[in-house]
Structure formats: structure tokens, C-alpha cells
Design an enzyme around this catalytic site. Structure first.
Site, PDB file in Angstrom:
ATOM      1  N   LYS A 231     -12.252  -4.845   2.922  1.00  0.00           N
ATOM      2  CA  LYS A 231     -13.245  -5.312   3.901  1.00  0.00           C
ATOM      3  C   LYS A 231     -14.611  -5.659   3.290  1.00  0.00           C
ATOM      4  CE  LYS A 231     -10.740  -5.380   7.464  1.00  0.00           C
ATOM      5  NZ  LYS A 231     -10.084  -6.680   7.443  1.00  0.00           N
TER       6      LYS A 231
ATOM      7  N   TYR B  11       0.877  -1.174   0.000  1.00  0.00           N
ATOM      8  CA  TYR B  11       0.000   0.000   0.000  1.00  0.00           C
ATOM      9  C   TYR B  11       0.913   1.222   0.000  1.00  0.00           C
ATOM     10  CZ  TYR B  11      -3.937  -3.002   1.436  1.00  0.00           C
ATOM     11  OH  TYR B  11      -4.925  -3.958   1.493  1.00  0.00           O
TER      12      TYR B  11
ATOM     13  N   TYR C 200      -6.971  -5.265  10.265  1.00  0.00           N
ATOM     14  CA  TYR C 200      -6.726  -5.796   8.918  1.00  0.00           C
ATOM     15  C   TYR C 200      -7.056  -7.286   8.850  1.00  0.00           C
ATOM     16  CZ  TYR C 200      -4.773  -6.018   4.232  1.00  0.00           C
ATOM     17  OH  TYR C 200      -4.636  -6.169   2.865  1.00  0.00           O
TER      18      TYR C 200
ATOM     19  N   PRO D 231     -12.373   0.313  -0.860  1.00  0.00           N
ATOM     20  CA  PRO D 231     -11.648  -0.958  -0.940  1.00  0.00           C
ATOM     21  C   PRO D 231     -10.335  -1.015  -0.154  1.00  0.00           C
ATOM     22  CG  PRO D 231     -11.447   0.249  -2.999  1.00  0.00           C
ATOM     23  CD  PRO D 231     -12.424   1.002  -2.159  1.00  0.00           C
TER      24      PRO D 231
HETATM   25  C1  PHB Z   1      -7.209  -6.731  -4.527  1.00  0.00           C
HETATM   26  O1  PHB Z   1      -8.007  -6.509  -5.441  1.00  0.00           O
HETATM   27  O2  PHB Z   1      -6.395  -7.650  -4.600  1.00  0.00           O
HETATM   28  C2  PHB Z   1      -7.206  -5.852  -3.318  1.00  0.00           C
HETATM   29  C3  PHB Z   1      -8.042  -4.760  -3.238  1.00  0.00           C
HETATM   30  C4  PHB Z   1      -8.019  -3.964  -2.112  1.00  0.00           C
HETATM   31  C5  PHB Z   1      -7.159  -4.270  -1.077  1.00  0.00           C
HETATM   32  C6  PHB Z   1      -6.350  -5.384  -1.140  1.00  0.00           C
HETATM   33  C7  PHB Z   1      -6.378  -6.184  -2.259  1.00  0.00           C
HETATM   34  O3  PHB Z   1      -7.110  -3.486   0.030  1.00  0.00           O
END
Ligand code: PHB
Ligand code: APR
Length: 389
Positions: free
Chosen positions: A296, A200, A384, A292
Site C-alpha cells: 500500500k 503470500y 487489496y 509492505p
Molecule cells: C513486491 O515488491 O513486489 C511486493 C511487495 C509487497 C507486496 C507485494 C509485492 O505486498
């Protein structure tokens, strides 16, 4: 037709609920507006909390996930020149499972089909009747033919644009919403992921996320303007922008290739209260949306399904309505915490169009604190990996 639980929506919420109920001898019919192929073409986040992993096991749908999913013990966070790791396993004892939501849905469809579960596809005009009575029923049309299902309960698992939430009178329903002033441009590419764990990134140019589906399939996102069009972003422009937002070492190692999917998603926080009206229960995206960041969406749907499933099992086992009576309040208590986490993590990681220098300093201080403070890391990690059900 008659069934015990009529389920509107054949996304992950509706299918998981149907399969769990089936395993406890409770029958249901799922009504889905689209085709199965359409539902399986939707690409969504792929990080599963242990609570959902356990529900998939209980549903008898976990074998492919266990074989093909990836256990992640931590995640990476970058800002400016800094890069640090949050060690979920060490801080909470719990990892997360990286396995695409589309694959979760595919496994649930396979299980429902193997069990002879009834799913009606391409239904239109689903209408809820008598939700406040002891004899609720649904009417709908399928390929032009009118049908009716009588049932004991209705599960509204029909997503944000479904009919269930809107069937609850305005006088009973309160909606809470925050819309974010940016979107996520996401691509899927048949390239090896740049990192073993998700990254991230809060960069001067905006947020970026490096995620994956497997060792040959990567999922990347960059924060974009809401007015951007995916067609206007060439693959080359996407990769260039991503490289400028992630740490230099990772950018140097990034393997690029043609995108096999490219789309823009807006970011929204949304909750409706209550999640029950008489014999209608809302589950998943029908009741709430999270941005996103932190993945979650599916996980909050799973905790709803857990509470509703146990409430219904209790009702059919001993006639007690304690579980279903507590459903809305229990589900919402957990949802609001997930909403808070998704909002906090989004606020921490994105550049806002109206952000002042002071706001930016606060973000950087928050990130530096998270980087250096174990208690802050532990709070982040607990959220998380998923708060307990
Ligand atoms: C994903 O699409 O792999 C994805 C999306 C949002 C997140 C983590 C993974 O926070
Ligand atoms: N009648 C029948 N089906 C409907 C109707 C309707 N009126 N309206 C919507 N549907 C169907 C949609 O076509 C969709 O397949 O309901 C389903 C809802 O599925 P999702 O939107 O995937 O919602 P849910 O099952 O709650 O899953 C939550 O999905 O959106 C992601 O981020 C979210 O990961 C989370 C998960």
C-alpha cells in the site's frame, strides 16, 4: 525564483504531483536531495491499484506501464498445507497492475524532462519559511550555492526522513506509530517467477512472499530477524529458507539463481496528523508509512496526490480553497483504512517472537475463515485492489 507549487522530494509522490499539475497549467519546481540515479536505484513494491493506474494515465505517463505491466486478477495465500486464491476480479470487478515502483518513477522522470519540468537535484538544507503566511518560500543550497524559491504552496513529498513533517511545530503535530518485531529480507533475481500470481505464505518458519517484476525477473521476500544482516544471508541460504516456507508444489518448481539485489527492510506503521500546516501539505511517505504486506505504500501516496492535485486545480481555477481545506481530513480518512488493512494483513501472515499458542490458533482460524468465507474474501479483495478515492 518563483513558482506556484514548490515540491520538496523527487520520489514518486513529488514527480506525480508535479506532472499532474503541469497538465493543468500549474507550474512547480521539484527539489531532490539525491541524484536521479540514486532515486532510481531504490527497489520497492510493485503492485498498483487502479486509482494509481488512472492517475498515471491522466499524467500522460501510462504507455509503458500498459505495455509492460501485468494485470493480476487474484492472489494466492498459503498457510500450513493449505493454499487458496482470492479472486479480485470476480469479487470486486477490479484487478491490480504489477509494475515496479522504480519503473513508475522512471516514467515520471521521463515525462517531467520531456515537458521541460524543473527538477533541482542534490539540494541540501531545504528550509521552509512562512508556511503560515500567504507568502511562503523555501531556501536551500545546491553545490554550495544558496537559493530561494517563492511560491503559493509547498508540497512536502520528501519521504519519511524529510524535512517537511519535522517543520510542523510539535504543538500542532501528533504522530502514531507501531514498529514490528521483524524485517523482510528481499532479493531480486533474473529467474522466471514461481507462480503467475503473487503468493503470500504464513508458514511455521515465518512469512514469505513470492512476487515478480516481469516473466524473467522475480522478487522474493522472507520474514527475518531485525538483527540479521543481508550479507550474512547467502543466496543458497535464502532459497533454502524460501522453499521451506511456501507450498511444496511451488517449492519444487522454484527456479533459483544469483540474486542481483539483496536487502532488509524493517516494518513500520506510522501516521502523522494533520497533513496540512498553513500552506504546507504533506504527501506520501512524509506523512505515513505502512508495512509492505499488501503493497500500500505507493498507493497511499497516490491517493494523497489525487486529493491535493484536485484541491490545487480548484484553487487556481476559481479561487476556492474548499479542496485544499478538506485535504488533510480526506487524505487521512483513506490513509487510516489502508493502515488498518496493512496492519491486519501483516498481523495475519507473520510469526511474532512473543506469539502464544492462542495467538497462533487465532491466526489459523482467521486464515481458515478467509479461505472459506466469501464475505471475508470480498472485504480482503476490496482493500487489496484499493478503496475508492
Ligand atoms: C513486491 O515488491 O513486489 C511486493 C511487495 C509487497 C507486496 C507485494 C509485492 O505486498
Ligand atoms: N530535501 C529534498 N529532498 C528530500 C529531502 C530533503 N530534505 N528529504 C528527502 N528527500 C527526497 C528523497 O531523497 C526521496 O527521493 O524525497 C524523496 C521522497 O521519496 P520517497 O521516500 O520515495 O517517498 P514518496 O515519493 O512519498 O513515495 C512513496 O515510496 O517509500 C516508498 O513505500 C513508499 O511506495 C511508497 C512511495
Amino acid at each position: 525564483m518563483r513558482t506556484q507549487v514548490a515540491i520538496i522530494g523527487g520520489g514518486p509522490s513529488g514527480l506525480l504531483l508535479s506532472q499532474l499539475l503541469h497538465r493543468r497549467g500549474i507550474d512547480s519546481i521539484v527539489l531532490e536531495r539525491k541524484t536521479k540515479a540514486y532515486v532510481l536505484s531504490r527497489i520497492r513494491a510493485g503492485v498498483l491499484e487502479q486509482g494509481l493506474v488512472r492517475l498515471m494515465e491522466e499524467a500522460g505517463c501510462a504507455s509503458r506501464m500498459q505495455a509492460e505491466g501485468f494485470t493480476h486478477d487474484g492472489t494466492l495465500i498459503s498457510y500450513g498445507e493449505e493454499l487458496f486464491r482470492i479472486d479480485f476480479k470476480e469479487l470486486t470487478g477490479t484487478p491490480v497492475m504489477v509494475y515496479g515502483q522504480t519503473e513508475v518513477t522512471r516514467d515520471l522522470y521521463a515525462a517531467r524532462e520531456a515537458a521541460g519540468g524543473q527538477i533541482e537535484y542534490e539540494v541540501d538544507d531545504v528550509t521552509i519559511h512562512g508556511a503560515e503566511t500567504d507568502a511562503p518560500y523555501l531556501t536551500y543550497t545546491i553545490h554550495g550555492e544558496a537559493r530561494r524559491i517563492d511560491c503559493d504552496f509547498i508540497a512536502g513529498c520528501d519521504g519519511f526522513h524529510g524535512v517537511s513533517r519535522r517543520s510542523i511545530p510539535d504543538t500542532i503535530r501528533t504522530e502514531y506509530e507501531k514498529v514490528y518485531p521483524f524485517g523482510w529480507l528481499g532479493i531480486l533475481s533474473e529467474t522466471p517467477p514461481v507462480s503467475d500470481e503473487l503468493i503470500y505464505a504464513n508458514s511455521e518458519r515465518g512469512f514469505a512472499l513470492c512476487s515478480m517484476r516481469n516473466d524473467q525477473l522475480s522478487r522474493y521476500y522472507i520474514q527475518c530477524k531485525l538483527s540479521d544482516r543481508p550479507e550474512a544471508w547467502s543466496d543458497e541460504a535464502f532459497w533454502d529458507e524460501l522453499k521451506r516456507r511456501i507450498p511444496a508444489d511451488q517449492a519444487a518448481q522454484l527456479v533459483t539463481g544469483p540474486s542481483i539485489e539483496k536487502s532488509i527492510a524493517p516494518l513500520r506503521s506510522f501516521v502523522t496528523e494533520p497533513m496540512r500546516w498553513g500552506r504546507l501539505f504533506l504527501c506520501g511517505d512524509a506523512a505515513h508509512i505502512v508495512p509492505p504486506t499488501g503493497a500500500k505504500g505507493l498507493n497511499t501516496a497516490a491517493s494523497d496526490v489525487h486529493y491535493l492535485y484536485h484541491g490545487l486545480v480548484q484553487y487556481y481555477a476559481d479561487g476556492s480553497s474548499d479542496g485544499i481545506d478538506a485535504y488533510s481530513q480526506k487524505a487521512l480518512a483513506r490513509i487510516w483504512k489502508a493502515e488498518r488493512f496493512s496492519w491486519w494483513f501483516s498481523s495475519l501472515m507473520h510469526r511474532y517472537p512473543d506469539q502464544t499458542e492462542f495467538d497462533h490458533k487465532m491466526q489459523m482460524a482467521d486464515l481458515a475463515f478467509l479461505q472459506s468465507n466469501r464475505a471475508a474474501q470480498q472485504a480482503m479483495a476490496e482493500n487489496y485492489v484499493g478503496l475508492p478515492y
